[in-house]
Design a protein around this motif. Structure first.
Motif, PDB file in Angstrom:
ATOM      1  N   VAL A  13     -18.269 -16.825 -22.164  1.00 30.36           N
ATOM      2  CA  VAL A  13     -18.371 -15.549 -22.863  1.00 30.36           C
ATOM      3  C   VAL A  13     -18.672 -14.460 -21.832  1.00 30.36           C
ATOM      4  CG1 VAL A  13     -19.745 -14.283 -24.559  1.00 30.36           C
ATOM      5  CG2 VAL A  13     -19.176 -16.658 -24.981  1.00 30.36           C
ATOM      6  N   ILE A  14     -18.094 -13.291 -22.028  1.00 31.89           N
ATOM      7  CA  ILE A  14     -18.393 -12.120 -21.202  1.00 31.89           C
ATOM      8  C   ILE A  14     -19.297 -11.190 -22.011  1.00 31.89           C
ATOM      9  CG2 ILE A  14     -17.450 -10.068 -20.061  1.00 31.89           C
ATOM     10  CD1 ILE A  14     -16.659 -12.613 -18.634  1.00 31.89           C
ATOM     11  N   VAL A  15     -20.395 -10.771 -21.388  1.00 31.12           N
ATOM     12  CA  VAL A  15     -21.298  -9.783 -21.992  1.00 31.12           C
ATOM     13  C   VAL A  15     -21.252  -8.547 -21.104  1.00 31.12           C
ATOM     14  CG1 VAL A  15     -23.658  -9.234 -22.666  1.00 31.12           C
ATOM     15  CG2 VAL A  15     -22.790 -11.578 -22.948  1.00 31.12           C
ATOM     16  N   GLU A  16     -20.803  -7.439 -21.677  1.00 29.24           N
ATOM     17  CA  GLU A  16     -20.779  -6.155 -20.971  1.00 29.24           C
ATOM     18  C   GLU A  16     -21.792  -5.231 -21.624  1.00 29.24           C
ATOM     19  OE1 GLU A  16     -16.850  -4.527 -20.949  1.00 29.24           O
ATOM     20  OE2 GLU A  16     -16.114  -6.031 -19.530  1.00 29.24           O
ATOM     21  N   GLN A  17     -22.384  -4.373 -20.792  1.00 24.45           N
ATOM     22  CA  GLN A  17     -23.397  -3.451 -21.306  1.00 24.45           C
ATOM     23  C   GLN A  17     -23.204  -2.071 -20.703  1.00 24.45           C
ATOM     24  OE1 GLN A  17     -27.460  -5.099 -21.133  1.00 24.45           O
ATOM     25  NE2 GLN A  17     -26.516  -6.882 -20.204  1.00 24.45           N
ATOM     26  N   ASP A  18     -23.319  -1.079 -21.540  1.00 24.43           N
ATOM     27  CA  ASP A  18     -23.412   0.310 -21.098  1.00 24.43           C
ATOM     28  C   ASP A  18     -24.828   0.761 -21.418  1.00 24.43           C
ATOM     29  OD1 ASP A  18     -20.727   0.415 -20.355  1.00 24.43           O
ATOM     30  OD2 ASP A  18     -20.095   1.087 -22.345  1.00 24.43           O
ATOM     31  N   ILE A  19     -25.539   1.240 -20.396  1.00 27.15           N
ATOM     32  CA  ILE A  19     -26.912   1.692 -20.582  1.00 27.15           C
ATOM     33  C   ILE A  19     -26.907   3.216 -20.566  1.00 27.15           C
ATOM     34  CG2 ILE A  19     -29.272   1.619 -19.698  1.00 27.15           C
ATOM     35  CD1 ILE A  19     -28.440  -1.013 -18.272  1.00 27.15           C
ATOM     36  N   TYR A  20     -27.409   3.802 -21.651  1.00 26.98           N
ATOM     37  CA  TYR A  20     -27.449   5.257 -21.787  1.00 26.98           C
ATOM     38  C   TYR A  20     -28.891   5.730 -21.709  1.00 26.98           C
ATOM     39  CZ  TYR A  20     -22.732   4.523 -23.510  1.00 26.98           C
ATOM     40  OH  TYR A  20     -21.417   4.150 -23.625  1.00 26.98           O
ATOM     41  N   PRO A  21     -29.189   6.887 -21.194  1.00 29.62           N
ATOM     42  CA  PRO A  21     -28.287   7.951 -20.770  1.00 29.62           C
ATOM     43  C   PRO A  21     -27.859   7.848 -19.310  1.00 29.62           C
ATOM     44  CG  PRO A  21     -30.508   8.794 -20.726  1.00 29.62           C
ATOM     45  CD  PRO A  21     -30.590   7.361 -21.222  1.00 29.62           C
ATOM     46  N   VAL A  22     -28.322   6.853 -18.560  1.00 29.40           N
ATOM     47  CA  VAL A  22     -28.022   6.788 -17.123  1.00 29.40           C
ATOM     48  C   VAL A  22     -26.566   6.436 -16.835  1.00 29.40           C
ATOM     49  CG1 VAL A  22     -30.383   6.273 -16.420  1.00 29.40           C
ATOM     50  CG2 VAL A  22     -28.833   4.398 -16.955  1.00 29.40           C
ATOM     51  N   GLY A  23     -25.861   5.842 -17.800  1.00 29.12           N
ATOM     52  CA  GLY A  23     -24.456   5.520 -17.611  1.00 29.12           C
ATOM     53  C   GLY A  23     -24.207   4.288 -16.765  1.00 29.12           C
ATOM     54  N   ARG A  24     -25.214   3.440 -16.602  1.00 27.27           N
ATOM     55  CA  ARG A  24     -25.050   2.216 -15.816  1.00 27.27           C
ATOM     56  C   ARG A  24     -24.278   1.181 -16.621  1.00 27.27           C
ATOM     57  NH1 ARG A  24     -30.091  -1.074 -13.306  1.00 27.27           N
ATOM     58  NH2 ARG A  24     -30.486  -1.330 -15.508  1.00 27.27           N
ATOM     59  N   LYS A  25     -23.370   0.459 -15.950  1.00 32.13           N
ATOM     60  CA  LYS A  25     -22.573  -0.578 -16.595  1.00 32.13           C
ATOM     61  C   LYS A  25     -22.894  -1.916 -15.954  1.00 32.13           C
ATOM     62  CE  LYS A  25     -18.635   2.308 -17.836  1.00 32.13           C
ATOM     63  NZ  LYS A  25     -18.756   2.219 -19.255  1.00 32.13           N
ATOM     64  N   LEU A  26     -23.050  -2.931 -16.790  1.00 33.77           N
ATOM     65  CA  LEU A  26     -23.305  -4.293 -16.318  1.00 33.77           C
ATOM     66  C   LEU A  26     -22.307  -5.233 -16.979  1.00 33.77           C
ATOM     67  CD1 LEU A  26     -27.185  -4.300 -16.750  1.00 33.77           C
ATOM     68  CD2 LEU A  26     -25.914  -3.899 -14.643  1.00 33.77           C
ATOM     69  N   ARG A  27     -21.953  -6.300 -16.267  1.00 27.54           N
ATOM     70  CA  ARG A  27     -21.028  -7.298 -16.806  1.00 27.54           C
ATOM     71  C   ARG A  27     -21.476  -8.664 -16.311  1.00 27.54           C
ATOM     72  NH1 ARG A  27     -15.172  -7.528 -18.215  1.00 27.54           N
ATOM     73  NH2 ARG A  27     -14.440  -9.592 -17.645  1.00 27.54           N
ATOM     74  N   LYS A  28     -21.540  -9.623 -17.227  1.00 26.60           N
ATOM     75  CA  LYS A  28     -21.981 -10.957 -16.854  1.00 26.60           C
ATOM     76  C   LYS A  28     -21.199 -12.000 -17.651  1.00 26.60           C
ATOM     77  CE  LYS A  28     -26.026 -13.601 -15.812  1.00 26.60           C
ATOM     78  NZ  LYS A  28     -27.460 -13.595 -15.673  1.00 26.60           N
ATOM     79  N   ARG A  29     -20.816 -13.060 -16.960  1.00 22.57           N
ATOM     80  CA  ARG A  29     -20.162 -14.196 -17.620  1.00 22.57           C
ATOM     81  C   ARG A  29     -21.225 -15.245 -17.902  1.00 22.57           C
ATOM     82  NH1 ARG A  29     -15.318 -17.896 -15.130  1.00 22.57           N
ATOM     83  NH2 ARG A  29     -15.762 -19.705 -16.436  1.00 22.57           N
ATOM     84  N   ILE A  30     -21.238 -15.724 -19.135  1.00 24.61           N
ATOM     85  CA  ILE A  30     -22.181 -16.752 -19.562  1.00 24.61           C
ATOM     86  C   ILE A  30     -21.378 -18.003 -19.917  1.00 24.61           C
ATOM     87  CG2 ILE A  30     -24.061 -17.339 -21.149  1.00 24.61           C
ATOM     88  CD1 ILE A  30     -24.649 -14.803 -19.581  1.00 24.61           C
ATOM     89  N   ASP A  31     -21.651 -19.111 -19.240  1.00 25.70           N
ATOM     90  CA  ASP A  31     -21.018 -20.381 -19.579  1.00 25.70           C
ATOM     91  C   ASP A  31     -21.964 -21.128 -20.508  1.00 25.70           C
ATOM     92  OD1 ASP A  31     -18.652 -20.056 -18.050  1.00 25.70           O
ATOM     93  OD2 ASP A  31     -19.807 -20.484 -16.234  1.00 25.70           O
ATOM     94  N   CYS A  32     -21.555 -21.255 -21.756  1.00 29.55           N
ATOM     95  CA  CYS A  32     -22.402 -21.800 -22.812  1.00 29.55           C
ATOM     96  C   CYS A  32     -22.057 -23.266 -23.048  1.00 29.55           C
ATOM     97  CB  CYS A  32     -22.189 -21.007 -24.098  1.00 29.55           C
ATOM     98  SG  CYS A  32     -22.420 -19.231 -23.916  1.00 29.55           S
ATOM     99  N   LYS A  33     -22.925 -24.154 -22.623  1.00 28.85           N
ATOM    100  CA  LYS A  33     -22.732 -25.581 -22.862  1.00 28.85           C
ATOM    101  C   LYS A  33     -23.216 -25.886 -24.277  1.00 28.85           C
ATOM    102  CE  LYS A  33     -23.628 -30.089 -20.871  1.00 28.85           C
ATOM    103  NZ  LYS A  33     -24.333 -30.842 -19.825  1.00 28.85           N
ATOM    104  N   LEU A  34     -22.318 -26.410 -25.101  1.00 30.89           N
ATOM    105  CA  LEU A  34     -22.623 -26.650 -26.511  1.00 30.89           C
ATOM    106  C   LEU A  34     -22.809 -28.123 -26.839  1.00 30.89           C
ATOM    107  CD1 LEU A  34     -19.983 -24.171 -27.962  1.00 30.89           C
ATOM    108  CD2 LEU A  34     -22.392 -23.720 -27.468  1.00 30.89           C
TER     109      LEU A  34
END
Length: 143
Positions: free
Chosen positions: A65-86
């Motif tokens: 799964v990819i989790v992307e984040q926009d943090i406001y008001p600073v406008g910082r962007k983060l992206r992380k891949r999570i490998d979920c073992k089920l």
């Protein structure tokens, strides 16, 4: 030791806990789940978790799964891949439940300031276009 971990886990204050339902036909690669976290009331370190609910239709031992984040008001962007073992190789389901299973995976710890808000996007990162078996996707944020 286990008692200490339980006390530490219970000590966190939840600031956001929300699920989005996945269409019964499956989670399409183009179906992005959106989560809008309102402005944070207190500066601090926040622990983010991805939550999944599955049923017995999922044909894989795990999902990326990819989790992307926009943090406001600073406008910082983060992206992380999570490998979920089920499911373990021996077939043992790692989630809690009987015919529907719930899982929680760590995403990140993040320093946020008072007034910061988040827009989070979650999408699957699998070769198969349609992922049957995922019923809900959620985000949990605690301090």
């Amino acid at each position: 030791m286990a008692g200490f971990l339980m006390m530490a886990a219970c000590d966190r204050s939840v600031v956001y806990n929300h699920y989005e339902h996945v269409d019964n036909e499956g989670w399409e690669r183009t179906d992005t789940m959106h989560f809008y976290v309102p402005p944070i009331k207190q500066t601090g370190t926040y622990h983010q978790q991805l939550m999944l609910r599955t049923n017995n239709q999922l044909p894989f031992l795990g999902i990326s799964v990819i989790v992307e984040q926009d943090i406001y008001p600073v406008g910082r962007k983060l992206r992380k891949r999570i490998d979920c073992k089920l499911v373990e190789q021996n077939g043992h389901v790692m989630g809690s439940g009987i015919s529907c299973y719930q899982y929680t995976f760590d995403v990140d710890s993040l320093q946020l300031n008072e007034g910061d808000s988040l827009h989070m996007y979650v999408m699957h990162y699998m070769k198969q276009e349609n992922m049957k078996g995922i019923s809900d996707v959620g985000i949990l944020i605690s301090q």
